[in-house]
Design a protein around this motif. Structure first.
Motif: not given
Lengths: 388, 302
Positions: B86-92
């Protein structure tokens, strides 16, 4: 642009051209060169992706599901044992309606250890609700990876691109690499709609469902899986129009006027074409049908392709102990709806497990057995096995 | 400074409520109280990952929820890896300000989820992992976990064969990952707890908060004694409240006015009823030894 690529590189190019945003992956032979290539692409700035180096395949799929819930395009790759470890999360991805795309390099199951080609890993995931797309060559691998994102995202169902270990994963072929802008037109950025973890719209996904609500969620999966048959056709047609390469869920080869039809999947299809030509040249009335999709199962297309044939020989590079090869099971079930006078006799052959070669000679042997026997000796016939 | 019967001034507690009172927690459940306080400390935007645990049930069945933040109900062993995804998605998506928080029980943390948690911490992914530790698999009916304390009765460690091993030291395991922030806390000392969640929000990297969370049903205590029993755990040094920054700076945040004998904590709970006086003495020694090891580190950094 033309390049000489292995099947695994073709997967990585497919994912890169699809502008995948989050990759979570764990190494396993013979999948490794896919995730190495993607790491290089990221490091070189060719792919703008966030790469999570997880500690297991189970976590790879969990992280992909999380990222997909965060509203981005996600990808992973695995094979064999890794796919088995993911099994719980494969179901979870479907239930969560996350359109994750996974490349699975077909690898035999342990024990005993084998790293070679065998479909038992992917066919064992039949009931997980993943779309399964089997590939014959490296061009098909690259093209199918791109198409898989489009299919998965329009249905909100996860999709698996499947290629044979070594026969494709580590074998190089010259292939056409589509222009990235053309791919972007074909496959727009992922739009999760309102089904994502939007901090401004607090909702809970995956809550406990009581018996009065659970079944409806399952039914929606089935409804969309049935719809997938049409969506796959549409996406393949679109792809053909844009890129000039056409794929079908069920594809006949010299099968229209054949009495005996061999049914194959994966790389066996390319050997099969040569075998059919060889047998045809000898005057045999034989043809071939290649199936690309195990799920959804292309029942109608198969019935149309095999209706009225005398004999059908199914080659399974996989096996369900206590039953038969999985493609044979599916085909028997599909053809049962035909009236008896149009229903072929089905011969199920188990061949090529654990990477054992399925050569033209193997296919010729299977054809001979099928032609000579009025009825199959058994529900499954093992080819080339030393019964010790 | 801290005692058993002290009262706190509510004025310092943020008024925002992100957890509704209409939920299906058992009477006296500290976990539901803890969630409310944790979210007050974290504030918005926050997104929760909740694996299989009591909190699969507490917010309510579909389509209802008591939680006013987005929640993903994840598979049991996947809290760490789901958070990372989820964190990776938000970063993107350019949404790096969203605090991504895992909320898992002791079974989901000490046992089945430890592999994914360890990997998330090793990568120092920018997430908050909260373990609300009620010291057994309470949602499935009080079965032994790695978080169950020595001597405790559970439904899989009957009175005739209670748990013979000490509780797994999850704090030391997480400190060994050298994460930027680790804290222990309990809703029985709400100001301390809220301050730790606020602090966690301000730090980047993997943050781990270990909450002691009384379960009257599983601990066999009356439901009106949840707060008292958690305070006794703190004041007897069974569950000292501290924080650790970068595995280097150790600080005890709640220092008891007077250390209370562990016997008072143990004798309040039915799950320890079978312990002999001699066993209680041994228990005291075990608690003292562990606290002494911690205290030395508190001293070094003071």
């Amino acid at each position: 642009m033309r390049k000489v690529l292995t099947g695994n590189q073709a997967v990585a190019y497919g994912a890169m051209l699809s502008d995948v945003q989050v990759v979570a992956a764990y190494p396993i032979t013979p999948q490794t060169t896919i995730i190495e290539e993607l790491a290089d692409m990221q490091a070189e700035g060719l792919a703008d992706l966030d790469y999570i180096r997880v500690e297991s395949e189970h976590s790879a799929m969990a992280a992909c599901i999380g990222a997909s819930m965060g509203g981005v395009r996600t990808f992973t790759a695995t094979c064999g044992q890794g796919l088995f470890l993911m099994h719980e999360m494969l179901h979870y991805a479907t239930g969560a309606r996350t359109p994750v795309v996974l490349a699975n390099v077909n690898r035999a199951i342990a024990a005993p250890w084998s790293i070679w080609s065998d479909q038992t890993d992917s066919v064992s995931q039949r009931e997980t609700g993943w779309i399964q797309l089997y590939c014959e060559g490296n061009q098909e691998v690259l093209d199918t990876t791109i198409m898989a994102f489009k299919i998965a995202e329009s249905l909100r169902l996860p999709a698996m691109v499947i290629l044979d270990a070594f026969f494709l994963s580590h074998t190089s072929e010259p292939i056409e690499i589509p222009d990235i802008e053309a791919v972007r037109d074909f496959l727009p950025p992922y739009d999760p709609g309102d089904l994502w973890l939007d901090p401004d719209n607090p909702r809970t996904f995956g809550s406990l469902c009581m018996p009065d609500t659970y079944m409806e969620f399952r039914w929606q999966i089935q409804r969309d899986m049935e719809r997938a048959k049409q969506v796959i056709d549409e996406v393949q047609d679109d792809f053909g129009r844009v890129f000039g390469r056409n794929y079908r869920q069920v594809e006949g080869y010299r099968s229209d006027d054949a009495d005996v039809v061999m049914v194959v999947s994966g790389t066996v299809a390319s050997t099969g074409r040569d075998a059919i030509d060889f047998l045809r040249a000898r005057g045999e009335g034989v043809g071939m049908v290649k199936i690309k999709t195990l799920r959804p199962f292309p029942r109608q297309e198969l019935v149309a392709a095999l209706r009225g044939k005398k004999k059908v020989a199914v080659i399974d590079r996989n096996f369900s102990p206590g039953a038969t090869g999985v493609w044979a099971q599916e085909i028997r079930s599909a053809l049962y709806e035909l009236p008896e006078d149009e229903r072929p006799i089905i011969y199920g052959y188990i061949a090529g497990l654990g990477g054992r070669d399925i050569s033209i000679k193997t296919i010729e042997e299977i054809y001979q057995k099928t032609r000579e026997a009025d009825q199959p000796d058994d529900v499954d016939i093992w080819i080339g096995v030393n019964y010790v | 400074m801290y005692s058993l019967n002290q009262r706190f001034n509510n004025q310092d507690i943020p008024e925002d409520e992100f957890m509704a009172s209409g939920n299906s927690a058992c009477a006296g459940c500290a976990a539901s109280l803890s969630m409310g306080l944790a979210l007050k400390g974290l504030g918005k935007p926050t997104v929760l990952v909740i694996p299989a645990c009591c909190f699969t049930i507490i917010p309510g069945a579909w389509p209802l929820t008591a939680l006013d933040v987005p929640v993903f109900q994840a598979a049991f062993e996947t809290t760490g890896s789901t958070l990372s995804g989820i964190k990776a998605a938000y970063r993107k998506r350019g949404m790096d300000d969203v605090c991504v928080v895992g909320w898992a029980g002791d079974g989901g943390t000490f046992d089945i989820g430890i592999q994914a948690l360890s990997a998330t911490a090793e990568r120092n992914d920018d997430v908050v992992y909260v373990c609300y530790d009620n010291e057994a698999y309470m949602n499935t009916g009080i079965q032994r976990s790695g978080g169950t304390p020595m001597g405790a009765w559970t439904t899989t460690t009957p009175v005739k064969d209670p748990k013979s091993e000490p509780k797994k030291d999850i704090d030391e395991i997480m400190i060994a990952h050298r994460i930027p922030y680790l804290a222990t806390a309990t809703a029985a000392y709400p100001h301390d707890m809220i301050a730790k969640f606020k602090k966690a929000r301000s730090i980047k990297g993997t943050r781990f908060i270990h909450l002691l969370s009384a379960c009257p049903t599983g601990w066999r205590v009356p439901e009106n004694l949840s707060i008292e029993v958690m305070r006794l755990a703190v004041l007897s040094n069974i569950f000292p409240l501290f924080e650790v920054e970068n595995a280097e700076i150790f600080r005890q945040t709640v220092i008891p006015d007077e250390v209370i004998p562990v016997e008072r904590y143990l004798r309040l709970q039915g799950r320890f009823r079978h312990l002999t006086d001699e066993a209680v003495k041994e228990y005291q020694k075990m608690v003292d030894d562990r606290f002494e090891r911690l205290r030395k580190r508190f001293e070094i950094t003071e």
